[in-house]
Write a protein that holds these residues in place. Structure first.
Motif, PDB file in Angstrom:
ATOM      1  N   VAL A 108       0.848  -1.190   0.000  1.00  0.00           N
ATOM      2  CA  VAL A 108       0.000   0.000   0.000  1.00  0.00           C
ATOM      3  C   VAL A 108       0.883   1.240   0.000  1.00  0.00           C
ATOM      4  N   SER A 109       0.416   2.248  -0.713  1.00  0.00           N
ATOM      5  CA  SER A 109       1.166   3.502  -0.793  1.00  0.00           C
ATOM      6  C   SER A 109       0.190   4.653  -0.976  1.00  0.00           C
ATOM      7  N   LEU A 110       0.665   5.839  -0.661  1.00  0.00           N
ATOM      8  CA  LEU A 110      -0.153   7.034  -0.837  1.00  0.00           C
ATOM      9  C   LEU A 110      -0.272   7.370  -2.319  1.00  0.00           C
ATOM     10  N   THR A 111      -1.437   7.814  -2.716  1.00  0.00           N
ATOM     11  CA  THR A 111      -1.606   8.383  -4.047  1.00  0.00           C
ATOM     12  C   THR A 111      -1.175   9.848  -3.976  1.00  0.00           C
ATOM     13  N   ALA A 112      -1.131  10.520  -5.116  1.00  0.00           N
ATOM     14  CA  ALA A 112      -0.807  11.952  -5.114  1.00  0.00           C
ATOM     15  C   ALA A 112      -1.837  12.714  -4.282  1.00  0.00           C
ATOM     16  N   LEU A 113      -3.110  12.342  -4.422  1.00  0.00           N
ATOM     17  CA  LEU A 113      -4.168  12.978  -3.638  1.00  0.00           C
ATOM     18  C   LEU A 113      -3.973  12.691  -2.143  1.00  0.00           C
TER      19      LEU A 113
END
Length: 158
Positions: A108-113
């Motif tokens: 899991v990773s952060l999106t740009a948003l």
């Protein structure tokens, strides 16, 4: 029930009650601050402190983390993290990908948003904590931080 005679008596009796009172104060302050922050996240961001903790942890890992690593970093069970991640995915703050070398594991990773949202929430969080601890001057902050480090060092014996 454990009899008092069988308990270890390597406690400094002179300071025992004072240490117990101090622990209760630390616990009370911690609970008050957490309660205040939970309320602020709910009101300002329609979110929760655990969601912020997940975003904050993922923000430190640009390449993302395995779900098991995230659970370990947050010191919670995988089940607790899965529900939060599912909702963050629905909000398009986080994305989940299957690990190429282990199809049972996911990353899991952060999106740009998600990164933008975390930055906004992190600034608010810092301001709230600053406001809550504003009564401590530089010397007090340094001394209290040093003393808490000493407790951590004693309690967490690596």
């Amino acid at each position: 029930m454990i009899e008092m005679e069988k308990l270890p008596v390597n406690v400094d009796e002179k300071h025992s009650k004072s240490r117990l009172r101090l622990w209760l104060k630390i616990l009370g302050v911690s609970q008050y601050i957490q309660s205040d922050l939970r309320q602020k996240f709910r009101v300002e961001f329609n979110s929760t402190l655990p969601r912020f903790d997940v975003l904050a942890t993922l923000a430190r890992y640009e390449e993302g983390m395995k779900m098991s690593e995230l659970s370990t970093a947050l010191r919670v069970s995988g089940g607790n993290v899965t529900g939060i991640i599912d909702r963050l995915i629905d909000d398009e703050f986080v994305e989940r990908t299957v690990m190429p070398n282990d199809r049972r594991a996911s990353c899991v990773s952060l999106t740009a948003l998600g990164r933008k949202e975390f930055e906004v929430q992190a600034k608010a969080h810092e301001a709230w904590v600053n406001e809550l601890l504003i009564s401590l001057d530089d010397d007090s902050l340094h001394i209290l931080s040093h003393q808490l480090d000493a407790i951590i060092h004693h309690v967490v014996k690596d």
